[in-house]
Design an enzyme around this catalytic site. Structure first.
Site, mmCIF file in Angstrom:
data_model
loop_
_atom_site.group_PDB
_atom_site.id
_atom_site.type_symbol
_atom_site.label_atom_id
_atom_site.label_comp_id
_atom_site.label_asym_id
_atom_site.label_seq_id
_atom_site.Cartn_x
_atom_site.Cartn_y
_atom_site.Cartn_z
ATOM 1 N N LYS A 90 -3.682 15.194 6.487
ATOM 2 C CA LYS A 90 -3.399 13.801 6.135
ATOM 3 C C LYS A 90 -3.165 13.727 4.643
ATOM 4 C CE LYS A 90 -3.048 9.462 7.002
ATOM 5 N NZ LYS A 90 -1.716 9.585 6.339
ATOM 6 N N LYS A 114 -11.054 14.671 -1.094
ATOM 7 C CA LYS A 114 -11.002 13.207 -1.019
ATOM 8 C C LYS A 114 -11.186 12.739 0.418
ATOM 9 C CE LYS A 114 -7.368 11.370 -2.925
ATOM 10 N NZ LYS A 114 -6.032 10.754 -3.190
ATOM 11 N N LYS A 126 -0.184 17.409 1.761
ATOM 12 C CA LYS A 126 0.659 16.599 0.867
ATOM 13 C C LYS A 126 2.088 17.099 0.960
ATOM 14 C CE LYS A 126 0.245 13.247 -2.163
ATOM 15 N NZ LYS A 126 -0.775 12.188 -2.267
ATOM 16 N N ASP A 166 3.215 7.713 -1.312
ATOM 17 C CA ASP A 166 2.688 8.141 -2.615
ATOM 18 C C ASP A 166 3.734 7.677 -3.629
ATOM 19 O OD1 ASP A 166 0.412 9.949 -3.826
ATOM 20 O OD2 ASP A 166 2.210 10.570 -4.885
ATOM 21 N N THR A 209 -5.532 1.060 -1.738
ATOM 22 C CA THR A 209 -5.927 1.982 -2.816
ATOM 23 C C THR A 209 -6.428 1.177 -4.016
ATOM 24 O OG1 THR A 209 -4.197 3.452 -2.030
ATOM 25 C CG2 THR A 209 -5.215 4.009 -4.119
ATOM 26 N N ASN A 240 2.325 0.559 -6.506
ATOM 27 C CA ASN A 240 1.440 0.084 -5.440
ATOM 28 C C ASN A 240 -0.032 0.052 -5.870
ATOM 29 O OD1 ASN A 240 -0.390 1.267 -2.973
ATOM 30 N ND2 ASN A 240 0.955 -0.401 -2.341
ATOM 31 N N SER A 376 -5.599 4.463 5.747
ATOM 32 C CA SER A 376 -4.638 5.177 6.597
ATOM 33 C C SER A 376 -5.341 5.700 7.851
ATOM 34 C CB SER A 376 -4.035 6.367 5.842
ATOM 35 O OG SER A 376 -2.990 5.950 5.000
HETATM 36 P P1 NDP Z 1 4.359 3.994 -7.156
HETATM 37 O O1 NDP Z 1 5.598 4.789 -7.006
HETATM 38 O O2 NDP Z 1 4.208 2.733 -6.387
HETATM 39 O O3 NDP Z 1 4.116 3.649 -8.678
HETATM 40 C C1 NDP Z 1 3.991 4.662 -9.633
HETATM 41 C C2 NDP Z 1 3.812 4.033 -11.003
HETATM 42 O O4 NDP Z 1 3.499 5.046 -11.946
HETATM 43 C C3 NDP Z 1 5.079 3.372 -11.502
HETATM 44 O O5 NDP Z 1 4.750 2.310 -12.358
HETATM 45 C C4 NDP Z 1 5.759 4.506 -12.263
HETATM 46 O O6 NDP Z 1 6.661 4.070 -13.258
HETATM 47 C C5 NDP Z 1 4.566 5.195 -12.890
HETATM 48 N N1 NDP Z 1 4.869 6.620 -13.070
HETATM 49 C C6 NDP Z 1 5.191 7.507 -12.117
HETATM 50 N N2 NDP Z 1 5.444 8.704 -12.644
HETATM 51 C C7 NDP Z 1 5.278 8.562 -13.967
HETATM 52 C C8 NDP Z 1 5.380 9.444 -15.057
HETATM 53 N N3 NDP Z 1 5.710 10.742 -14.874
HETATM 54 N N4 NDP Z 1 5.110 8.957 -16.287
HETATM 55 C C9 NDP Z 1 4.773 7.650 -16.465
HETATM 56 N N5 NDP Z 1 4.658 6.754 -15.454
HETATM 57 C C10 NDP Z 1 4.895 7.210 -14.239
HETATM 58 O O7 NDP Z 1 3.170 5.001 -6.815
HETATM 59 P P2 NDP Z 1 1.672 4.663 -6.416
HETATM 60 O O8 NDP Z 1 1.206 3.440 -7.108
HETATM 61 O O9 NDP Z 1 1.560 4.758 -4.963
HETATM 62 O O10 NDP Z 1 0.910 5.944 -7.013
HETATM 63 C C11 NDP Z 1 0.335 5.964 -8.311
HETATM 64 C C12 NDP Z 1 -0.714 7.065 -8.383
HETATM 65 O O11 NDP Z 1 -1.736 6.803 -7.414
HETATM 66 C C13 NDP Z 1 -0.219 8.475 -8.057
HETATM 67 O O12 NDP Z 1 -0.981 9.395 -8.826
HETATM 68 C C14 NDP Z 1 -0.573 8.644 -6.589
HETATM 69 O O13 NDP Z 1 -0.699 9.985 -6.237
HETATM 70 C C15 NDP Z 1 -1.913 7.923 -6.562
HETATM 71 N N6 NDP Z 1 -2.377 7.453 -5.261
HETATM 72 C C16 NDP Z 1 -1.592 6.663 -4.473
HETATM 73 C C17 NDP Z 1 -2.083 6.200 -3.267
HETATM 74 C C18 NDP Z 1 -1.314 5.264 -2.411
HETATM 75 O O14 NDP Z 1 -1.860 4.852 -1.388
HETATM 76 N N7 NDP Z 1 -0.104 4.889 -2.749
HETATM 77 C C19 NDP Z 1 -3.415 6.612 -2.790
HETATM 78 C C20 NDP Z 1 -4.175 7.381 -3.725
HETATM 79 C C21 NDP Z 1 -3.653 7.798 -4.899
HETATM 80 P P3 NDP Z 1 8.235 4.088 -12.933
HETATM 81 O O15 NDP Z 1 8.444 2.960 -11.967
HETATM 82 O O16 NDP Z 1 8.893 3.885 -14.242
HETATM 83 O O17 NDP Z 1 8.520 5.426 -12.345
HETATM 84 O O1 2IT Z 2 -3.123 10.386 -2.691
HETATM 85 C C1 2IT Z 2 -3.368 9.751 -1.645
HETATM 86 O O2 2IT Z 2 -4.507 9.696 -1.173
HETATM 87 C C2 2IT Z 2 -2.272 9.040 -0.978
HETATM 88 N N1 2IT Z 2 -1.158 9.050 -1.491
HETATM 89 C C3 2IT Z 2 -2.504 8.338 0.313
HETATM 90 C C4 2IT Z 2 -2.463 9.300 1.456
HETATM 91 C C5 2IT Z 2 -2.515 8.684 2.832
HETATM 92 O O3 2IT Z 2 -2.404 9.483 3.779
HETATM 93 O O4 2IT Z 2 -2.667 7.479 2.992
#
Ligand code: NDP
Ligand code: 2IT
Length: 444
Positions: A90, A114, A126, A166, A209, A240, A376
């Protein structure tokens, strides 16, 4: 040299070209030494550390798709199935130009621990691609997602491996991928999470999240004689995780003053206007620099800088290695009380140590952002029983899971004489359940 050091050295040698993966392994191994010392003979005999650092399998494949000019474009797709000792693989799918095998392996490795911390039966995996959804039309994104799933569908399934969102993968991408999976396999099953509500998605998954991050932060603060009410909160990212972290922080009485994206960051002394941010990011898919049009008194700065702002609580919610040693120094100098990671591995090892040594409460991503994958898993449960739970029901479960995670990692840190070191607590508590299952399954 002991067992742990030997394995670490051989992983470092073998994967010297995978820096993100090695960073994640080093951080976990450092915490595990007291646990390994207690069980050294057994773990060495059973090759636990060698097995836990080597994915069950990893697939890499070509993703050809046709752009709007009729030209064929090619990206690389990945799925790393890291460990399924406690449940089906997952973990999310990242779509970003920086994606490579090292990044996907670090994320998959973190995901194992996690997912274990959630207390739910999910293993770790992943995937993703170096495809960049930015600037692409909906049709191009659909073409990419269909091609990506045409290959990925051979390796996944509701009881084998269940991907999700992600960075760069949200509701739109999950929808296109689900449609293609259903079409090729002829199966209507919970093979992906983060689905739309009309086709098997769960309420709260979109918010999970960010909300979960705030539930654990709130518990952390309460248990340390503090609270969120009236606190200044600085958040990075505007995707997100960041948006729903900001929403819940405000609901709990915090004042959120920053957000960022890959080009710059905003500072709004009066508190961020989240409706404006949602319109910019979720509806228009535009840049954060647009925010000034909605709030003329706010500031927009190019480049990095959110961590220079004075705040009580800092929540990195963008990407890996976005909070470095100088940022940690600035946060401490400004009196930050807590740093909780919404992103995966946003804080470098050096910065983490600096924060901990200076008395900052620090909760690592594998605990703090586990609410997304936990929800999830709740989506998977609902799909299995072909029912949908109410918003309140899922939210209540999420809150319970995050509160439990806090107490588990706190207890684990105390049990090993490191009370308050939640990095160690998370690694130790996450590791325990996975190892238990690995030992039960024998050599596999
Ligand atoms: P999104 O794509 O929704 O948003 C990512 C955000 O981070 C955007 O604002 C983006 O800016 C910025 N970003 C991405 N890459 C870079 C970079 N290299 N340098 C600077 N800013 C950056 O992703 P999520 O919000 O889903 O994910 C954010 C983090 O949370 C990640 O580390 C992800 O692995 C983690 N995460 C996500 C989960 C989920 O359920 N979605 C669960 C657990 C962890 P821009 O739009 O300019 O690219
Ligand atoms: O980093 C993470 O935990 C996620 N992007 C969510 C993974 C999931 O299966 O919901």
């Amino acid at each position: 040299m002991g067992y742990l050091e030997n394995v670490l050295e051989s992983v470092q040698k073998k994967y010297s070209y995978q820096p993100e993966f090695l960073q994640a392994v080093s951080e976990v191994f450092e915490s595990l030494s007291p646990v390994i010392e207690r069980n050294q003979k057994l773990y060495e005999q059973e090759a636990i550390l060698e097995r836990i650092t080597e994915p069950d399998r990893q697939v890499q494949f070509r993703v050809p798709w046709v752009d709007d000019s009729g030209k064929i474009r090619v990206n690389t797709g990945y799925r790393v199935q890291f460990n399924n000792s406690i449940g089906p693989y997952k973990g999310g799918l990242r779509l970003h130009p920086s994606v490579n095998l090292s990044v996907i392996k670090f994320l998959g490795f973190e995901q194992v621990f996690k997912n274990s911390l959630t207390g739910l039966p999910i293993g770790g995996g992943k995937g993703g691609s170096d495809f960049d959804p930015k600037g692409k039309s909906d049709r191009e994104v659909m073409a990419f997602c269909q091609s990506f799933m045409t290959e990925l569908c051979k390796y996944i399934g509701a009881d084998t491996d269940v991907p999700a969102g992600d960075i760069g993968t949200g509701a739109r991408e999950i929808g296109y991928m689900f449609g293609q999976y259903k079409r090729i396999k002829g199966l209507y099953e919970g093979v992906l999470t983060g689905k739309g509500l009309s086709y098997g998605g769960s309420l709260v998954r979109t918010q999970a999240t960010g909300y979960g991050l705030l539930y654990i932060t709130d518990e952390l603060l309460k248990c340390n004689g503090l609270g969120l009410d009236g606190k200044t909160v600085t958040i990075s990212g505007s995707g997100n995780v960041a948006i729903y972290a900001a929403e819940k922080a405000m609901q709990l009485g915090g004042k959120v003053v920053t957000l960022s994206d890959s080009t710059g960051w905003i500072y709004d002394a009066e508190g961020i206007d989240l409706d404006a941010v949602k319109e910019i990011k979720e509806v228009n898919r535009a840049r954060l620099s647009e925010y000034k049009k909605y709030r003329p008194n706010s500031e927009y700065h190019e480049g990095r800088g959110v961590w220079s702002v004075k705040a009580d609580v800092a929540l990195p919610c963008a990407t890996q290695n976005e909070l470095l040693i100088d940022d940690a120094k600035a946060l401490v100098a400004n009196g930050v009380k807590a740093v909780c990671e919404g992103a995966n591995m946003p804080t470098s090892i050096e910065a983490t140590k600096y924060l901990q040594e200076n008395g900052v409460l620090f909760v690592p991503g594998k605990a703090a952002n586990a609410g997304g994958v936990a929800t999830s898993a709740l989506e998977m449960s609902q799909n299995s029983e072909r029912l949908s739970w109410t918003f309140e029901e899922v939210d209540e479960k999420l809150k319970g899971i995050m509160t439990n995670i806090y107490h588990n990692i706190d207890n684990a840190s105390a049990e090993y004489g490191m009370k308050g070191n939640y990095v160690a607590g998370a690694n130790i508590a996450g590791f325990a359940k996975v190892v238990d299952a690995m030992l039960a399954h024998g050599a596999c």
